[in-house]
Design an enzyme around this catalytic site. Sequence first.
Site, PDB file in Angstrom:
ATOM      1  N   HIS A 181       0.837  -1.308   0.068  1.00 58.10           N
ATOM      2  CA  HIS A 181       0.001   0.011  -0.132  1.00 58.10           C
ATOM      3  C   HIS A 181       0.730   1.377   0.087  1.00 58.10           C
ATOM      4  O   HIS A 181       1.660   1.312   0.820  1.00 58.10           O
ATOM      5  CB  HIS A 181      -1.042  -0.093   1.291  1.00 58.10           C
TER       6      HIS A 181
ATOM      7  N   LYS B  55       0.640  13.978   7.867  1.00 56.25           N
ATOM      8  CA  LYS B  55      -0.763  14.584   7.785  1.00 56.25           C
ATOM      9  C   LYS B  55      -1.004  14.983   9.082  1.00 56.25           C
ATOM     10  O   LYS B  55      -2.028  15.804   9.200  1.00 56.25           O
ATOM     11  CB  LYS B  55      -1.578  13.160   7.798  1.00 56.25           C
TER      12      LYS B  55
END
Length: 950
Positions: free
Chosen positions: A164, A612
């Site tokens: 991923h 983030k």
Amino acid sequence: MNDPRDRWLQPSVGPSARPVRWRPQDRPLRRDVRLVGQLLMEVLAQEVSPTLAQQVESLRRACKALRDGADPEKEAALEAFIACLPHQEARHLIRAFSLYFQLVNLAEERHRARRRLQVRLERPEGQEGSPAYLAAQLRQAGFPAQAVQAVLDRLRITLVLTAHPTQTLRRTVIDHHQRLAAFLEGLDDPRLVPADRQRLLDEMREEIRLLWQTDELRERRPTVLDEIREGLFYFDRTLLEVAPRLLAELEEALQATYPDAPIRVPSLLRFGTWIGGDRDGNPHVTPEVTRQALLAQKRLVLGRYLHHVDRLGSRMSQSVRMGVAARLLEPLLERYRADFPQVHRWATVRFPGEPFREAWAYVRWRLELARPAPDPDGVADLDAFSPFRGSPAGPADPRAYPHSAAFLEDLRLIREALAASSPAGPRLAELDGFLRQVELFGFHLAAMDVREDGRRVEWAAERLLEAAGLPKPQTPADWNRLLAGPPLLKTRPQTPLDPELVEVLESLQVIGWAQEAIDPQAAGAYLISQVHEAEALWKALLLAREAGLFRWEPPHPAQSRVDLVPLVESIDDLRRAGAILEEAWNLPAYRAQVVARGDHQEVMLGYSDSTKDGGYLTSNWEIYQAQRRLLEAGRRAGVEVTFFHGRGGAIGRGGGPTARALMGLPPGSLPARVRITEQGEVLSSRYLQPELAHRNLEQLLTAAIWSSLPGRGAAAPKEPAAWEAAAERLSSLALAAYQELLQQPGFEAYFRQATPIDYVRRLKIGSRPSARPGTRDLAGLRAIPWVFAWTQSRHLIPGWYGVGTALERFAHEAPGNLELLREIARGWSWWQPLMDNLEMAMSKADLHVARLYARLAPNGDQVFARIEAEFLRTREWVLKLAGRRELLDGQPVLQRSIRLRNPYVDPLSYLQVELIRRHRAARDPAERELLEDAILRSINGVVAGLRNSG
């Protein structure tokens, strides 16, 4: 009424875009780009209509002209043209531009390989970043052989493949790419006669036609087994052969530089994997899936070894009748003749008087017995059309090689016997390379990590205590008493356990199984995400003991077969990482665990989630500081702390050139064991072609060695205190600016409406859900779709936001600060790759295109205005400190590539925005399905154009 589309089929009369300057050495690339573009246009004209090819060129020219300067009239006409396109025509245009980028990417990759060969021919000292170049650097710098060997002995670089974010392209599409790449390479052959060249062009055209007729979108979401198969593909394609060859080249270069010193390059480059073992948030990764992945890896690597054994057995045909002596082989032959009489009888007839071939026959027999049988799901079957499916692996055959060490023992004996077979001391390069390959990959191919969500670890530990009838420990002393002794459930009556607890324990037991059934190095790390306190590690240790991986019964030393690796992700946790680990080590039971693992503690640093959480600059600074604090804590405790860098493919997730990043590690972090993730989205660009795989690995390896030498990179003295203080202040200013953006009213609505996040989440590109279980807000959204969505809308704020405000405010806070910033920009190895990567992200960002997406968000003007102002501010200050006029002036090849791509990416963005607008307004289910399909294809196209997703 006139159709606005008609005018776009006429030749553009607008100003031409600023010409991109091509270097003389890049003319073959320009030729290839034109060639693939021409062939594509021919296919489009034949497969759809000549009008489609004209529309593609007209759209490209229009977007190129708009990049020369703002022209509201032309832009309005362009938007009117796109607004009038029927859904199917828009879909055709999206596919055409997407396919163009795929072809251009192949041309660029071919040119990189071409340039590498050209440089190797022209420069005796080698291309920068190559083993030959490193050797020349070492000689010029005067490093003694002993210092170099000391670095080689301590340094270990492990690349860990993750699924991923998964490659957005289907494997079927990548297979077409491989064939097209081979055709491009064939066109470089100077021996081609015109007829052969035409044949290659015809085959390329037909391959492009097949690619056009192939659906680039997956019909279903890939399973974990699909992802395992994808990861194995790159080992089979390049890594199994390229990595050992690179280590051999490095050894040859160093031995040539130090002829009087017997320099030996160990297996300092290794591989790991999460594919099949990453359970964090992925309910599809079960213990059985992890077992299947490990068996598939062993099956693949032993299959490759059998191929080499067959080749070597065929070559080594020396006969005792020709006077060849093989005395060193006699003990091996005598033992195996007794152990394997049936093989002996066969070899006596087949290879009379050929002792080496007889030896290889025994080796092959034992190796074949060690190879797992094909599994029912065909995980290691890389041929998608093979109908064969076997049975699950049965018990291990006692006659098989039990592990790679036993296999290596025989290989080394054969090599010694070969050297002693003649006074000339013969050697076979193929045998030497095979030995190095087995040393590097063992029987396991890549070490499997098992990763678990920290919240699930906590839950499992609590359920375990409940099942044992014990209260939760309240103090460190309670924990120490609990962790001393045998597993809990073995000393208490058997009671039914929660199935989820059983699965967590079985996932740990797979680690022990792998060490016995696959190879001792097959697994050994248990990663715990979201570690906020020391108790999280103690709970993981409790589970590890229950799974049979840890045992401590004082006063005896502890025994452990697992490394517990905390994943530190948030800004707050990065700041407290040193204190968390020191508290964990203060517990005697956990300290015994660390001692049992060689006084070694690995810590994983999460670049994605920290970016983030805190923005680009703060994330990178806090990760840098966390490493320093952890190293200092380790020195105080007598623990060797090493780092696992969880870097993503995109800049907003810690991406960028890995070799440069290694040079910016904190002082004292090298030479040591270092692990780095290689994300699924970058695997094809780095490891699909052998030449590019070799180049990527050599740059990484040589940078790590150079940075590990005394006085260099991560081994250099500590940076000035004023630089650190400045970075700390800059980080706090950038964090404040980033948090102000996230907390601005309407920001979350803006993100959801001005980016294609809803469609990104629907892409069938990975087995793992896009959000953590039980969460729906931005906090629960994973970093991958967060970065992916901002990249698609060309904002790319995770890769730069807040830096401009920080630089501007710091420069104005005190006299001399501007000069201090310039000093940092010139001299700090941590700062330079940080700013280079930021420039790359800003060059791929585009305010004009981002404004198109901003118009999708009602009342989004204020949020966009803030983003726009920060972008302009950041660009101004970055260029001011770098002393440059344009972004990426210091990286002209990348700058040229982005400028060439933009006129082709822009049409995809215009089309995507229009289709999102239509999809949100549509009510008919069939129409919505058609529009969503086109939007998903446009996302793939932008990924190909920008060369990364998230």
